[in-house]
Design a protein around this motif. Structure first.
Motif, mmCIF file in Angstrom:
data_model
loop_
_atom_site.group_PDB
_atom_site.id
_atom_site.type_symbol
_atom_site.label_atom_id
_atom_site.label_comp_id
_atom_site.label_asym_id
_atom_site.label_seq_id
_atom_site.Cartn_x
_atom_site.Cartn_y
_atom_site.Cartn_z
ATOM 1 N N SER A 125 -35.991 -4.612 5.482
ATOM 2 C CA SER A 125 -35.642 -4.440 6.904
ATOM 3 C C SER A 125 -34.265 -5.030 7.215
ATOM 4 O O SER A 125 -34.066 -5.698 8.239
ATOM 5 N N LYS A 126 -33.311 -4.768 6.338
ATOM 6 C CA LYS A 126 -31.974 -5.341 6.526
ATOM 7 C C LYS A 126 -30.953 -4.598 5.665
ATOM 8 O O LYS A 126 -31.312 -3.843 4.744
ATOM 9 N N ASN A 127 -29.670 -4.853 5.966
ATOM 10 C CA ASN A 127 -28.590 -4.350 5.132
ATOM 11 C C ASN A 127 -28.318 -5.312 3.981
ATOM 12 O O ASN A 127 -28.455 -6.534 4.126
ATOM 13 N N ILE A 128 -27.916 -4.744 2.844
ATOM 14 C CA ILE A 128 -27.351 -5.557 1.768
ATOM 15 C C ILE A 128 -25.981 -4.980 1.431
ATOM 16 O O ILE A 128 -25.643 -3.870 1.848
ATOM 17 N N ARG A 129 -25.218 -5.742 0.692
ATOM 18 C CA ARG A 129 -23.878 -5.302 0.325
ATOM 19 C C ARG A 129 -23.776 -5.292 -1.199
ATOM 20 O O ARG A 129 -23.940 -6.322 -1.849
ATOM 21 N N ILE A 130 -23.527 -4.102 -1.755
ATOM 22 C CA ILE A 130 -23.301 -3.973 -3.196
ATOM 23 C C ILE A 130 -21.807 -4.179 -3.435
ATOM 24 O O ILE A 130 -20.978 -3.356 -3.047
ATOM 25 N N MET A 131 -21.452 -5.303 -4.062
ATOM 26 C CA MET A 131 -20.052 -5.689 -4.258
ATOM 27 C C MET A 131 -19.704 -5.593 -5.739
ATOM 28 O O MET A 131 -20.282 -6.307 -6.565
ATOM 29 N N LEU A 132 -18.776 -4.717 -6.066
ATOM 30 C CA LEU A 132 -18.451 -4.434 -7.457
ATOM 31 C C LEU A 132 -16.970 -4.629 -7.736
ATOM 32 O O LEU A 132 -16.128 -4.411 -6.858
ATOM 33 N N GLU A 133 -16.679 -5.010 -8.974
ATOM 34 C CA GLU A 133 -15.288 -5.142 -9.408
ATOM 35 C C GLU A 133 -15.238 -5.030 -10.924
ATOM 36 O O GLU A 133 -15.927 -5.765 -11.626
ATOM 37 N N GLU A 134 -14.431 -4.091 -11.393
ATOM 38 C CA GLU A 134 -14.267 -3.889 -12.832
ATOM 39 C C GLU A 134 -12.827 -3.488 -13.125
ATOM 40 O O GLU A 134 -12.189 -2.792 -12.329
ATOM 41 N N ALA A 135 -12.311 -3.878 -14.274
ATOM 42 C CA ALA A 135 -10.960 -3.509 -14.686
ATOM 43 C C ALA A 135 -10.922 -2.037 -15.080
ATOM 44 O O ALA A 135 -11.737 -1.580 -15.883
ATOM 45 N N GLY B 104 0.807 -1.215 0.000
ATOM 46 C CA GLY B 104 0.000 0.000 0.000
ATOM 47 C C GLY B 104 0.839 1.262 0.000
ATOM 48 O O GLY B 104 0.333 2.350 -0.295
ATOM 49 N N ASP B 105 2.114 1.133 0.309
ATOM 50 C CA ASP B 105 3.027 2.279 0.291
ATOM 51 C C ASP B 105 3.661 2.484 -1.083
ATOM 52 O O ASP B 105 4.395 3.447 -1.285
ATOM 53 N N TYR B 106 3.370 1.570 -2.002
ATOM 54 C CA TYR B 106 3.930 1.667 -3.349
ATOM 55 C C TYR B 106 3.112 2.688 -4.151
ATOM 56 O O TYR B 106 1.879 2.664 -4.124
ATOM 57 N N PRO B 107 3.766 3.592 -4.883
ATOM 58 C CA PRO B 107 3.020 4.630 -5.615
ATOM 59 C C PRO B 107 2.389 4.117 -6.901
ATOM 60 O O PRO B 107 2.876 3.170 -7.529
ATOM 61 N N LEU B 108 1.318 4.765 -7.309
ATOM 62 C CA LEU B 108 0.675 4.478 -8.585
ATOM 63 C C LEU B 108 1.561 4.930 -9.746
ATOM 64 O O LEU B 108 2.204 5.981 -9.672
ATOM 65 N N HIS B 109 1.581 4.136 -10.792
ATOM 66 C CA HIS B 109 2.336 4.471 -11.996
ATOM 67 C C HIS B 109 1.388 4.533 -13.193
ATOM 68 O O HIS B 109 0.298 3.964 -13.173
ATOM 69 N N LYS B 110 1.819 5.234 -14.234
ATOM 70 C CA LYS B 110 0.973 5.371 -15.419
ATOM 71 C C LYS B 110 0.952 4.083 -16.228
ATOM 72 O O LYS B 110 1.852 3.248 -16.135
ATOM 73 N N ASN B 111 -0.077 3.959 -17.036
ATOM 74 C CA ASN B 111 -0.282 2.813 -17.929
ATOM 75 C C ASN B 111 -0.358 1.496 -17.150
ATOM 76 O O ASN B 111 0.307 0.515 -17.476
ATOM 77 N N THR B 112 -1.188 1.519 -16.111
ATOM 78 C CA THR B 112 -1.384 0.344 -15.271
ATOM 79 C C THR B 112 -2.878 0.050 -15.141
ATOM 80 O O THR B 112 -3.715 0.947 -15.286
ATOM 81 N N VAL B 113 -3.200 -1.205 -14.862
ATOM 82 C CA VAL B 113 -4.593 -1.635 -14.766
ATOM 83 C C VAL B 113 -4.860 -2.173 -13.368
ATOM 84 O O VAL B 113 -4.009 -2.841 -12.776
ATOM 85 N N TYR B 114 -6.049 -1.875 -12.861
ATOM 86 C CA TYR B 114 -6.445 -2.297 -11.513
ATOM 87 C C TYR B 114 -7.831 -2.926 -11.551
ATOM 88 O O TYR B 114 -8.687 -2.518 -12.348
ATOM 89 N N ALA B 115 -8.043 -3.904 -10.692
ATOM 90 C CA ALA B 115 -9.387 -4.395 -10.444
ATOM 91 C C ALA B 115 -9.996 -3.436 -9.424
ATOM 92 O O ALA B 115 -9.619 -3.457 -8.251
ATOM 93 N N ILE B 116 -10.881 -2.573 -9.890
ATOM 94 C CA ILE B 116 -11.523 -1.597 -9.004
ATOM 95 C C ILE B 116 -12.544 -2.375 -8.169
ATOM 96 O O ILE B 116 -13.707 -2.515 -8.551
ATOM 97 N N GLU B 117 -12.077 -2.881 -7.045
ATOM 98 C CA GLU B 117 -12.848 -3.821 -6.236
ATOM 99 C C GLU B 117 -13.225 -3.175 -4.904
ATOM 100 O O GLU B 117 -12.354 -2.664 -4.193
ATOM 101 N N LEU B 118 -14.523 -3.219 -4.578
ATOM 102 C CA LEU B 118 -15.001 -2.537 -3.378
ATOM 103 C C LEU B 118 -16.432 -2.964 -3.089
ATOM 104 O O LEU B 118 -17.064 -3.665 -3.883
ATOM 105 N N ASN B 119 -16.927 -2.510 -1.960
ATOM 106 C CA ASN B 119 -18.355 -2.691 -1.688
ATOM 107 C C ASN B 119 -18.863 -1.546 -0.841
ATOM 108 O O ASN B 119 -18.077 -0.780 -0.256
ATOM 109 N N THR B 120 -20.168 -1.423 -0.780
ATOM 110 C CA THR B 120 -20.796 -0.496 0.159
ATOM 111 C C THR B 120 -22.024 -1.176 0.756
ATOM 112 O O THR B 120 -22.761 -1.889 0.055
ATOM 113 N N THR B 121 -22.206 -0.981 2.042
ATOM 114 C CA THR B 121 -23.339 -1.576 2.751
ATOM 115 C C THR B 121 -24.493 -0.583 2.761
ATOM 116 O O THR B 121 -24.304 0.592 3.100
#
Length: 421
Positions: A387-397, A363-380
């Motif tokens: 009457s409950k929580n759900i989790r929206i879980m997304l991941e895209e290149a 996590g201390d490594y810096p971002l470099h140009k011309n790189t690809v990431y799995a944009i992976e995350l969720n929100t509750t």
């Protein structure tokens, strides 16, 4: 969309030659290493060396030693193999065993003739993909070099990571097609062609994905998962959600279905998570409350990608993004990783699902140009209708260019409706 084996081989070798010619010299200059030595034995390959083998070399042979020598002044780069054979058309054999039976002495002579300032080898404490030089080969290397040559050895960590993480323009053309194929497979899996409520289980969909990939002549780099969120069932903990041992469930009408799926094709990998909803008999569209929840997941994506700037560390981006999302009333979790030559690739890590306060070293490594990431995350999101929580879980290149971000092949903007005939 998927080309023949022979055409794949041609494309793989063309992409590799382009990387050697146009990318590697710049990476060696940036890392201040003028000689890079990679050593592997058959079936125990350095992960970096494995990405340098041509289409007709599925593994290293015997002990394979690669030497890249960069003469910045003359703007040349030599690509040599201390091996019995040329390695495809890109790397030339530089060892005549009949003249010099000792492979290590041949390597020592190559080094002496070129007299590099620094000799990079793949050793790294914190980045496994840059740590491919095994102890036996490292020890033998040192034993066979002169003391002066030994003193020039440095870690090639930055160079190895750069080679693994950097995407060329030609590779990105292929990557866009690959992500489109991934999306198309998910679209088919999340359709009434595959899903029959009351009959089809989550495991059935998983094995449909596996079979589809095999039928197309592709590979999966991880076993896919399919899971369900539904009314009157409590939201699972994150530990349960991220467990690969998913409970087998029969899909019913009214279920919110989610998949995690990625494929491998011509040396690149995808990683994708999407959602679908099985319409009830009286529904013609996904319920508004689920649409609204999904938009919150998209919003977390937007916050994250707007903070991704070259030179920032993954931990900086994580902290900024979580703070911004929470200020907007969202409940985010971010765990974005590099994607490309490997699924969980080398480069900048932006959070892990169980490390939301930052990730040491990666996590201390810096971002470099011309790189690809799995944009992976969720929100509750709390759903009052359930009457409950759900989790929206997304991941895209996603592709980070020169401080410009774009999805490699779009992203999911709405839940896929599955209408049962």
């Amino acid at each position: 969309q998927v080309v023949s084996e022979r055409e794949r081989a041609k494309l793989k070798d063309a992409l590799l030659e382009d990387r050697f010619t146009n990318l590697l010299p710049q990476l060696m200059d940036d890392s201040d290493i003028d000689m890079w030595i990679l050593i592997s034995r058959e079936y125990n390959e350095d992960p970096v060396l494995k990405t340098m083998l041509p289409a007709t070399w599925l593994n290293a042979r015997r002990r394979t030693i690669l030497v890249f020598f960069r003469n910045k002044k003359e703007n040349t780069i030599e690509r040599l193999a201390v091996a019995r054979y040329d390695i495809g058309k890109s790397i030339t054999s530089a060892w005549d065993k009949e003249k010099e039976p000792n492979q290590w002495k041949a390597l020592r002579d190559i080094i002496a003739k070129r007299n590099p300032k620094k000799i990079g080898v793949n050793v790294s404490k914190h980045f496994p993909l840059a740590d491919g030089l095994v102890k036996t080969d490292y020890d033998e290397l040192l034993e066979n070099l002169t003391k002066k040559q030994q003193s020039k050895i440095v870690s090639a960590e930055k160079l190895a990571i750069g080679w693994i993480e950097t995407r060329t323009a030609k590779e990105m053309i292929l990557f866009r097609k690959l992500v489109k194929i991934t999306h198309d497979i998910i679209d088919e899996a999340f359709s009434n062609k595959v899903i029959k409520p009351g009959k089809t289980s989550t495991e059935d969909v998983v094995w449909f994905l596996r079979k589809k990939v095999t039928d197309l002549g592709l590979e999966t780099w991880f076993h896919p998962t399919v899971d369900i969120q539904r009314n009157k069932e409590k939201l699972k903990s994150q530990i349960a959600s991220f467990s690969k041992a998913k409970d087998k469930k029969v899909i019913q009408k009214g279920d919110l279905v989610h998949c995690d799926f990625g494929i491998t094709y011509i040396g690149l990998n995808t990683d994708c998570q999407q959602h679908a909803y099985v319409l009830k008999d009286d529904e013609n569209a996904v319920p508004t409350f689920l649409k609204t929840a999904f938009k919150k997941g998209n919003r977390v994506q937007d916050i994250l990608t707007s903070n991704m700037q070259i030179g920032k560390t993954g931990n900086e981006v994580l902290k900024e993004s979580l703070l911004q999302a929470r200020k907007e009333g969202l409940k985010p979790s971010i765990y974005t990783h590099p994607l490309g030559k490997y699924g969980h690739s080398a480069g900048t890590t932006i959070g892990m699902w169980d490390s939301q306060n930052g990730v040491p070293f990666k996590g201390d490594y810096p971002l470099h140009k011309n790189t690809v990431y799995a944009i992976e995350l969720n929100t509750t999101v709390f759903i009052k209708e359930w009457s409950k929580n759900i989790r929206i879980m997304l991941e895209e290149a996603g592709f980070l260019g020169n401080n410009t971000f774009e999805y490699v092949n779009e992203r999911q903007l709405q839940i896929k409706p599955i209408k049962i005939k």
